[in-house]
Motif scaffolding. Sequence first.
Motif, mmCIF file in Angstrom:
data_model
loop_
_atom_site.group_PDB
_atom_site.id
_atom_site.type_symbol
_atom_site.label_atom_id
_atom_site.label_comp_id
_atom_site.label_asym_id
_atom_site.label_seq_id
_atom_site.Cartn_x
_atom_site.Cartn_y
_atom_site.Cartn_z
ATOM 1 N N TYR A 153 29.147 41.601 57.075
ATOM 2 C CA TYR A 153 28.515 40.317 56.722
ATOM 3 C C TYR A 153 29.378 39.097 57.024
ATOM 4 N N GLY A 154 30.611 39.311 57.463
ATOM 5 C CA GLY A 154 31.427 38.206 57.944
ATOM 6 C C GLY A 154 32.012 37.330 56.854
ATOM 7 N N ARG A 155 32.119 36.039 57.169
ATOM 8 C CA ARG A 155 32.887 35.108 56.336
ATOM 9 C C ARG A 155 32.239 34.781 55.003
ATOM 10 N N ILE A 156 30.988 35.161 54.809
ATOM 11 C CA ILE A 156 30.362 34.842 53.524
ATOM 12 C C ILE A 156 30.953 35.684 52.391
ATOM 13 N N ILE A 157 31.607 36.790 52.721
ATOM 14 C CA ILE A 157 32.192 37.661 51.700
ATOM 15 C C ILE A 157 33.448 37.002 51.147
ATOM 16 N N ALA A 158 33.463 36.767 49.824
ATOM 17 C CA ALA A 158 34.568 36.048 49.180
ATOM 18 C C ALA A 158 35.080 36.841 47.975
ATOM 19 N N PRO A 159 35.969 37.811 48.182
ATOM 20 C CA PRO A 159 36.515 38.577 47.052
ATOM 21 C C PRO A 159 37.386 37.687 46.187
ATOM 22 N N MET A 217 45.837 49.180 39.422
ATOM 23 C CA MET A 217 45.563 50.591 39.177
ATOM 24 C C MET A 217 46.825 51.291 38.672
ATOM 25 N N GLU A 218 46.637 52.195 37.746
ATOM 26 C CA GLU A 218 47.685 53.128 37.324
ATOM 27 C C GLU A 218 47.109 54.517 37.502
ATOM 28 N N GLY A 219 47.544 55.157 38.586
ATOM 29 C CA GLY A 219 46.905 56.409 38.958
ATOM 30 C C GLY A 219 45.503 56.113 39.464
ATOM 31 N N ASP A 220 44.514 56.804 38.916
ATOM 32 C CA ASP A 220 43.118 56.564 39.294
ATOM 33 C C ASP A 220 42.414 55.610 38.341
ATOM 34 N N LYS A 221 43.150 55.044 37.405
ATOM 35 C CA LYS A 221 42.530 54.220 36.382
ATOM 36 C C LYS A 221 42.796 52.739 36.628
ATOM 37 N N MET A 222 41.749 51.926 36.503
ATOM 38 C CA MET A 222 41.890 50.479 36.604
ATOM 39 C C MET A 222 42.306 49.945 35.239
ATOM 40 N N VAL A 223 43.475 49.333 35.178
ATOM 41 C CA VAL A 223 44.000 48.838 33.896
ATOM 42 C C VAL A 223 43.986 47.319 33.822
ATOM 43 N N GLY A 224 43.648 46.681 34.923
ATOM 44 C CA GLY A 224 43.609 45.230 34.936
ATOM 45 C C GLY A 224 43.245 44.750 36.322
ATOM 46 N N TYR A 225 43.466 43.474 36.567
ATOM 47 C CA TYR A 225 43.140 42.933 37.885
ATOM 48 C C TYR A 225 43.945 41.665 38.123
ATOM 49 N N VAL A 226 44.038 41.303 39.372
ATOM 50 C CA VAL A 226 44.638 40.033 39.763
ATOM 51 C C VAL A 226 43.508 39.103 40.185
ATOM 52 N N ASN A 227 43.385 37.973 39.502
ATOM 53 C CA ASN A 227 42.448 36.930 39.920
ATOM 54 C C ASN A 227 43.117 36.189 41.069
ATOM 55 N N GLU A 283 46.674 34.963 39.202
ATOM 56 C CA GLU A 283 47.191 35.374 37.904
ATOM 57 C C GLU A 283 46.677 36.765 37.573
ATOM 58 N N GLY A 284 47.488 37.512 36.820
ATOM 59 C CA GLY A 284 47.120 38.861 36.443
ATOM 60 C C GLY A 284 46.461 38.905 35.073
ATOM 61 N N ARG A 285 45.572 39.884 34.890
ATOM 62 C CA ARG A 285 44.929 40.122 33.593
ATOM 63 C C ARG A 285 44.938 41.620 33.348
ATOM 64 N N GLU A 307 51.758 42.742 46.922
ATOM 65 C CA GLU A 307 51.603 41.661 47.885
ATOM 66 C C GLU A 307 50.725 42.074 49.074
ATOM 67 N N ASP A 308 50.938 43.301 49.544
ATOM 68 C CA ASP A 308 50.174 43.757 50.716
ATOM 69 C C ASP A 308 48.678 43.870 50.414
ATOM 70 N N GLN A 309 48.315 44.086 49.150
ATOM 71 C CA GLN A 309 46.914 44.165 48.771
ATOM 72 C C GLN A 309 46.318 42.775 48.543
ATOM 73 N N ILE A 310 47.169 41.889 47.992
ATOM 74 C CA ILE A 310 46.676 40.566 47.611
ATOM 75 C C ILE A 310 46.514 39.647 48.816
ATOM 76 N N GLU A 311 47.462 39.704 49.753
ATOM 77 C CA GLU A 311 47.451 38.758 50.869
ATOM 78 C C GLU A 311 46.153 38.802 51.695
ATOM 79 N N PRO A 312 45.650 39.987 52.073
ATOM 80 C CA PRO A 312 44.383 39.993 52.841
ATOM 81 C C PRO A 312 43.215 39.394 52.054
ATOM 82 N N VAL A 313 43.196 39.640 50.721
ATOM 83 C CA VAL A 313 42.127 39.092 49.896
ATOM 84 C C VAL A 313 42.268 37.574 49.786
ATOM 85 N N LYS A 314 43.505 37.126 49.631
ATOM 86 C CA LYS A 314 43.760 35.680 49.580
ATOM 87 C C LYS A 314 43.312 35.024 50.889
ATOM 88 N N ALA A 315 43.560 35.708 51.997
ATOM 89 C CA ALA A 315 43.148 35.156 53.298
ATOM 90 C C ALA A 315 41.627 35.078 53.389
#
Length: 690
Positions: free
Chosen positions: A152-158, A164-174, A179-181, A198-206
């Motif tokens: 869908y191109g540039r309209i996608i805005a994560p 994650m800790e293991g397979d469990k989601m324990v929080g997220y980075v906004n 900032e982390g939660r 950083e390697d996960q956040i940078e592509p999303v930030k871009a």
Amino acid sequence: MRNYHSNEMGTVAVLGHSGSGKTSVIEAMAYRSGQIGQVGNIKNGNTVSDYDPEEIRRQSSIELTCVPVEWQNCKVNLLDTPGAFDFNGEIDAALAVAESALIVVPATKGLTTGTKEAMYKAHDKARMIYINGIDKPNGNYHEKLKELQDTYGRIIAPIQVPIMEGDKMVGYVNVAKMEGRRFEGDQTHPCPIPEGMEDQIEPVKAMIDEAVANTSDELLEKFLDEEPFTREEISKALRVGVVNKTLVPVLCGTDQIGISIILNSMVAFFSASGDMSNSFIIHNNLTDDDEIVGFDEKLPPSAQVFKTYSDPFVGKISLVKVLTGTLHPNTIMINQRNKGEERIGKLYVMQGKKMMEVSELNAGDVGAIQKLDHTKTNDVLSDKNYPIEVEPIKFSKPYYGKAIRPVGKTNEDKISAALARFLEEDPCLRFETNPETSQQCLYGLGDIHLDSVVSRLKNKYKVEVALDDIIIPYRETIRGEVTQRTKYKKQSGGHGQYGDVEIKFEPSRDYSKPFIFEEQVFGGAVPKSYFPAVEKGLVEATKHGVLAGYPVLGLKATLMDGSYHSVDSSEQAFKTATIMCFKEGLPKAKPALLEPYVTINVFVPEEFMGDIMSHFNKHRSRVIGQEILDDRIMKITAEAPQTEIMNYAIDLRSITQGQGFFDEEFLDYEFMDPNLQARVIKAHEDKEKK
């Protein structure tokens, strides 16, 4: 639940592939917002929105259900919709009255057809995507994000990256706020961004920066100059982009974790019903003018029925979207379709099957009214001094048909009344009796759709039925010419029977009628008074052809000669002689079978055009036209034998991953394929032997 105004509420259609977790996510939102005291689950059949016995049996939604939630002093009417394509009518209704759409996407590899269909159907709505189930062993948030952006191109805005800790989601980075939660029970609390992300956040930030940059020239210039965006610029751009339908925020979590973020984001990004971005066109019957209005409480009251439920015990329940003004109990409104009066009794809001009485419903809200006598889905109710109409909901048309047969004598009398209830509930069902075959034919959107009707007839109304194939209305004709003379003579004491006719049979090629009758009798060989009897004989004879007993079309019959008896001739004798002449002559005139052809218009995204053409070529169909419409949609017109497209609703869904639709209409009869003709004749002969 308190009374909300149009600027404090909105309606959100929840869409997604079957099994993506829509119902569970809605259940969690209802719990997190305090609407229910405990979370149900699909396996136990105790969720708020899947309460019908058939839904519990299938463990999936088959009907639209409304679940209102309250969050941050706002009301959100969540419309849970089925994921199976056979119930697209429910999605049609939901999207017609929703201002926004939440699309639930499984975190597993590959974009499901349900995801693609949801994005396609809701393209004109403010949208948000929720990647669900990222704690599953085969879930991969970043891979799913890449698939979405590649498609869908540039309209996608994560705006999130899961912690994650293991397979469990324990929080997220906004990522928008960097900032982390961290989750703690039902709440989230600030936390440092874990090292190594950083390697996960940078592509999303871009992705966010690129999406924000495309919302205005000013921000694009700032992006090109490599200046960082402020939090306020990002938040405002995301909101503007969502409202303008140029951005689709992407959230992530599970059906239990991350639910508050969905609620926060819907309130933050989706516009309220009362915003003029959600305006619509009405036709005012007093002024005969079209007007653009919003969900305005200052106008006189009006409402559109978008869903009808029929309960054996409660009666008819009409779900309405309030268009203008404020609805109050015990008021008289006018149905704009039939101009009849309807008394609005009590007003309710629905929470699944639970009906909660309310004192009023304001413009933009969704509610329920019981026992509207003369009102059905798509009708508009309005004040007598403000008679308005709106664009009707465009429901998917039913073309997949089966003959429905009552099982046992006791079900014959009950089937019509029970089916009438379903037809009232579901505009995507069509029922008709074929006068030729006496089959009762039920049409829907697919095999699962009709199967659910059969199951619910049995469980809800105690009516048991079976489904059979619809008999194709083949016809017979002739290719050659023959002149046949037949004499009918019978003597049985007293007056006898005498009729003698010579008839020329030849093709007329006019398949709109069984036959054309002419006479060329000279010298009074057959008196004119018997011509009508000959014509009546042809009417009777052409009801059943000589090859397989199908009605005859495209015949020209000319009475050439004959003889009569002054005492024994009669109308009945000449009628009988004509029928005998027909049966003796037609086998000599190269009889042939005809099959019905339809004109079919298929509407598909451009990338499926090759597959559609190939499918037509394999099914004896002729493509006669192609046209490019808006949004890169192709219209393909073909002429196809009816027998080849009886299952086209299912085939098209498979070919286009649910993104195509079609319509059809009868075209004409054409000569049948020789191999098919041989099979049809043999089937008739086998049937006659039994």
